[in-house]
Design a protein around this motif. Structure first.
Motif, PDB file in Angstrom:
ATOM      1  N   GLY A  79     -17.758  25.422   8.267  1.00  0.00           N
ATOM      2  CA  GLY A  79     -17.926  26.757   8.829  1.00  0.00           C
ATOM      3  C   GLY A  79     -16.646  27.521   9.050  1.00  0.00           C
ATOM      4  N   GLY A  80     -15.616  26.834   9.564  1.00  0.00           N
ATOM      5  CA  GLY A  80     -14.338  27.497   9.786  1.00  0.00           C
ATOM      6  C   GLY A  80     -14.419  28.572  10.847  1.00  0.00           C
ATOM      7  N   GLY A  81     -13.654  29.631  10.666  1.00  0.00           N
ATOM      8  CA  GLY A  81     -13.616  30.713  11.630  1.00  0.00           C
ATOM      9  C   GLY A  81     -12.522  31.703  11.296  1.00  0.00           C
ATOM     10  N   PHE A  82     -12.300  32.644  12.199  1.00  0.00           N
ATOM     11  CA  PHE A  82     -11.357  33.749  11.973  1.00  0.00           C
ATOM     12  C   PHE A  82      -9.933  33.239  11.755  1.00  0.00           C
ATOM     13  N   LEU A  83      -9.527  32.237  12.521  1.00  0.00           N
ATOM     14  CA  LEU A  83      -8.175  31.688  12.406  1.00  0.00           C
ATOM     15  C   LEU A  83      -8.215  30.234  11.943  1.00  0.00           C
ATOM     16  N   THR A  84      -9.121  29.939  11.018  1.00  0.00           N
ATOM     17  CA  THR A  84      -9.353  28.549  10.631  1.00  0.00           C
ATOM     18  C   THR A  84      -8.134  27.885  10.014  1.00  0.00           C
ATOM     19  N   ASP A  85      -7.251  28.640   9.353  1.00  0.00           N
ATOM     20  CA  ASP A  85      -6.053  28.036   8.769  1.00  0.00           C
ATOM     21  C   ASP A  85      -5.069  27.605   9.849  1.00  0.00           C
ATOM     22  N   HIS A  86      -5.148  28.201  11.017  1.00  0.00           N
ATOM     23  CA  HIS A  86      -4.279  27.834  12.135  1.00  0.00           C
ATOM     24  C   HIS A  86      -4.921  26.786  13.039  1.00  0.00           C
ATOM     25  N   PHE A  87      -6.254  26.763  13.064  1.00  0.00           N
ATOM     26  CA  PHE A  87      -7.000  25.814  13.893  1.00  0.00           C
ATOM     27  C   PHE A  87      -8.089  25.183  13.024  1.00  0.00           C
ATOM     28  N   PRO A  88      -7.694  24.256  12.131  1.00  0.00           N
ATOM     29  CA  PRO A  88      -8.635  23.756  11.127  1.00  0.00           C
ATOM     30  C   PRO A  88      -9.573  22.657  11.612  1.00  0.00           C
ATOM     31  N   LEU A  89      -9.354  22.123  12.816  1.00  0.00           N
ATOM     32  CA  LEU A  89     -10.178  21.017  13.304  1.00  0.00           C
ATOM     33  C   LEU A  89     -11.121  21.482  14.403  1.00  0.00           C
ATOM     34  N   ALA A  90     -12.196  20.739  14.581  1.00  0.00           N
ATOM     35  CA  ALA A  90     -13.195  21.074  15.594  1.00  0.00           C
ATOM     36  C   ALA A  90     -12.620  20.888  16.996  1.00  0.00           C
ATOM     37  N   GLN A  91     -12.801  21.907  17.843  1.00  0.00           N
ATOM     38  CA  GLN A  91     -12.398  21.836  19.242  1.00  0.00           C
ATOM     39  C   GLN A  91     -13.440  22.531  20.103  1.00  0.00           C
ATOM     40  N   LYS A  92     -13.437  22.228  21.388  1.00  0.00           N
ATOM     41  CA  LYS A  92     -14.474  22.751  22.276  1.00  0.00           C
ATOM     42  C   LYS A  92     -13.926  22.940  23.671  1.00  0.00           C
ATOM     43  N   SER A  93     -14.420  23.973  24.352  1.00  0.00           N
ATOM     44  CA  SER A  93     -14.179  24.127  25.787  1.00  0.00           C
ATOM     45  C   SER A  93     -15.508  24.422  26.464  1.00  0.00           C
ATOM     46  N   ILE A  94     -15.683  23.847  27.658  1.00  0.00           N
ATOM     47  CA  ILE A  94     -16.879  24.045  28.466  1.00  0.00           C
ATOM     48  C   ILE A  94     -16.544  24.985  29.611  1.00  0.00           C
ATOM     49  N   TRP A  95     -17.455  25.923  29.887  1.00  0.00           N
ATOM     50  CA  TRP A  95     -17.242  26.935  30.909  1.00  0.00           C
ATOM     51  C   TRP A  95     -18.382  26.871  31.926  1.00  0.00           C
ATOM     52  N   GLU A 101       0.539  36.349   7.362  1.00  0.00           N
ATOM     53  CA  GLU A 101       1.489  35.393   7.922  1.00  0.00           C
ATOM     54  C   GLU A 101       2.619  35.048   6.964  1.00  0.00           C
ATOM     55  N   ALA A 102       2.375  35.170   5.658  1.00  0.00           N
ATOM     56  CA  ALA A 102       3.400  34.883   4.662  1.00  0.00           C
ATOM     57  C   ALA A 102       4.305  36.076   4.388  1.00  0.00           C
ATOM     58  N   GLY A 103       4.057  37.185   5.060  1.00  0.00           N
ATOM     59  CA  GLY A 103       4.859  38.384   4.849  1.00  0.00           C
ATOM     60  C   GLY A 103       4.383  39.264   3.718  1.00  0.00           C
ATOM     61  N   LYS A 104       3.201  38.961   3.166  1.00  0.00           N
ATOM     62  CA  LYS A 104       2.674  39.754   2.051  1.00  0.00           C
ATOM     63  C   LYS A 104       2.069  41.051   2.563  1.00  0.00           C
ATOM     64  N   GLN A 105       2.405  42.141   1.907  1.00  0.00           N
ATOM     65  CA  GLN A 105       1.872  43.448   2.268  1.00  0.00           C
ATOM     66  C   GLN A 105       0.467  43.629   1.703  1.00  0.00           C
ATOM     67  N   HIS A 106      -0.473  44.102   2.541  1.00  0.00           N
ATOM     68  CA  HIS A 106      -1.814  44.452   2.104  1.00  0.00           C
ATOM     69  C   HIS A 106      -2.052  45.924   2.396  1.00  0.00           C
ATOM     70  N   TYR A 107      -3.056  46.484   1.713  1.00  0.00           N
ATOM     71  CA  TYR A 107      -3.318  47.916   1.840  1.00  0.00           C
ATOM     72  C   TYR A 107      -4.408  48.180   2.872  1.00  0.00           C
ATOM     73  N   LEU A 108      -4.034  48.747   4.008  1.00  0.00           N
ATOM     74  CA  LEU A 108      -4.967  49.180   5.057  1.00  0.00           C
ATOM     75  C   LEU A 108      -6.032  48.117   5.355  1.00  0.00           C
ATOM     76  N   ASP A 109      -5.602  46.874   5.437  1.00  0.00           N
ATOM     77  CA  ASP A 109      -6.521  45.753   5.653  1.00  0.00           C
ATOM     78  C   ASP A 109      -6.670  45.518   7.158  1.00  0.00           C
ATOM     79  N   VAL A 110      -7.794  45.950   7.712  1.00  0.00           N
ATOM     80  CA  VAL A 110      -8.016  45.851   9.150  1.00  0.00           C
ATOM     81  C   VAL A 110      -8.246  44.401   9.572  1.00  0.00           C
ATOM     82  N   HIS A 111      -8.889  43.607   8.722  1.00  0.00           N
ATOM     83  CA  HIS A 111      -9.126  42.195   9.034  1.00  0.00           C
ATOM     84  C   HIS A 111      -7.798  41.476   9.266  1.00  0.00           C
ATOM     85  N   ILE A 112      -6.859  41.675   8.358  1.00  0.00           N
ATOM     86  CA  ILE A 112      -5.551  41.043   8.507  1.00  0.00           C
ATOM     87  C   ILE A 112      -4.823  41.597   9.723  1.00  0.00           C
TER      88      ILE A 112
END
Length: 409
Positions: free
Chosen positions: A113-129, A315-326
């Motif tokens: 499934g991954g997620g928005f920052l999956t390349d930075h947090f590639p493993l399953a983690q959990k917090s209980i609230w 994160e690699a310094g690559k320029q993208h065009y009006l990319d709101v996701h990045i």
């Protein structure tokens, strides 16, 4: 007191409840019918149907079969609603189940499934609230306590056959552009884990084979994750099938804009008190393509924010065009890096952004080549001062408390 039309038993599997389903399809039978002007209560499972447990292991987040989600209560038919009408839904109240005053936030493994920052947090983690009235805090993320804005992450109406076919065709075509991508580009129909509510026999099999998965938002509403859709809000849904077929679930105690952790927000089981009405021929009258929403007048009363900016440079310094996701990803990463200076792990900081009432804004989309996105972090949620000063940051979080993490198998 209004009637509770759909009840859930948190001690039993959601698959045993025939007033619940986990796919979108026009042939899913209505489980209840109401009149325009009626109000009623609907109970819901958490989006995983109780798979995630209140413990200190992330194995359940790692091991969950994401083809089972989301478990939705409904569909509810509204008498007199016809295709082309608008179904008006007033969210009168919403809350957690009294026997389940807790919620969870998690990061899915990149392999599942991954997620928005999956390349930075590639493993399953959990917090209980833990839920304490209006407020929540976590044994896994120290130093924060904040007011929740409870809302349904997922609510929408059944599609008609044409709309369902459109969804499946365009998402199948997207998957075909990179069929081996991890995580996948979209989620096609998957019969083995489909729950078709009260459908039987051939109809049940057809729903399993064709039913659209519930992960994304679409023209009918669905998984929009709008954090301000709390008590006092109003929604106008396009109607595609007779009766509308209103379904809901995926309740959140609190969420940051964007639900960036994917198993985002503070997920919980709960209930909604709703009122429904109809605007005849409302779709053409108002030129509606997607639902429109009136937000709740109730918001957490935070006034002081630190605002983190991101632009369309990855994160690699690559320029993208009006990319709101990045750009928004960069704003989130900047906030995470900042919070680490006070002693938080990256995972704890990420969990804060996914659960606390942070605001996300698209601040600029015209100044080529960089879109500008901003993340607004309320400073009052912390037990200590997080503002910049000449003295520099003080590590208030000692690192003796960490979020559960589970390596991939």
């Amino acid at each position: 007191m209004p009637d509770t039309l759909i009840k859930v038993d948190l001690t039993k599997s959601a698959y045993e409840n025939d007033k619940v389903h986990n796919r979108w399809h026009p042939d899913i039978p209505m489980v209840e019918w109401v009149n325009p002007g009626d109000d009623f209560i609907i109970e819901t499972y958490d989006w995983t149907g109780g798979f995630i447990k209140n413990n200190d292991s992330a194995d359940d987040v790692r091991d969950i079969d994401l083809s089972i989600v989301h478990f939705l209560s409904g569909p509810i038919g509204v008498k007199g609603a016809e295709p082309g009408d608008l179904l008006v839904v007033d969210l009168l109240d919403v809350g957690p189940m009294k026997e389940s005053l807790w919620g969870f936030n998690g990061f899915f493994s990149k392999q599942n499934g991954g997620g928005f920052l999956t390349d930075h947090f590639p493993l399953a983690q959990k917090s209980i609230w833990d839920i304490k009235g209006l407020y929540t805090s976590s044994r896994h993320v120290p130093g924060v306590n904040f007011a929740g804005l409870i809302h349904p992450g997922l609510i929408g109406c059944l599609p008609d056959p044409k709309l369902l076919a459109t969804w499946n065709e365009r998402e199948t075509a997207l998957i075909a552009t990179n069929p081996t991508r991890v995580p996948g580009l979209a989620n096609p129909p998957f019969a083995p884990t489909a729950h078709a509510g009260q459908a039987k026999g051939d109809v049940k099999a057809k729903i399993g084979a064709e039913g659209a998965r519930t992960v994304p938002p679409r023209e009918h509403g669905g998984n929009c994750d709008i954090k301000d859709l709390s008590r006092g809000s109003k929604i106008y849904f396009p109607v595609y099938v007779p009766g509308g077929g209103l379904s809901m679930g995926d309740l959140h105690f609190s969420q940051g804009d964007g639900e960036i952790t994917f198993c985002g927000a503070i997920e919980m089981a709960g209930w909604l008190h709703l009122k429904v009405d109809i605007i005849k021929d409302g779709v053409s009258k108002y030129g509606i393509k997607n639902p429109i929403f009136k937000p709740s007048p109730i918001t957490p009363n935070y006034k002081d924010y630190l605002i983190f900016e991101g632009i369309s440079v990855d994160e690699a310094g690559k320029q993208h065009y009006l990319d709101v996701h990045i750009a928004y990803r960069q704003a989130c990463l900047n906030a995470i890096e900042y919070l680490k200076k006070f002693g938080y792990s990256g995972a704890q900081a990420y969990s804060i952004l996914g659960t606390a009432p942070v605001q996300g804004h698209i601040s600029g989309v015209v100044d080529v080549p960089n879109a500008c996105a901003t993340l607004w972090l309320p400073t009052e949620i912390f037990d200590f001062d997080v503002m910049p000063s000449s003295a520099g940051p003080v590590k208030h979080i000692t690192g003796d408390i960490q979020m559960p993490i589970s390596p991939d198998k």
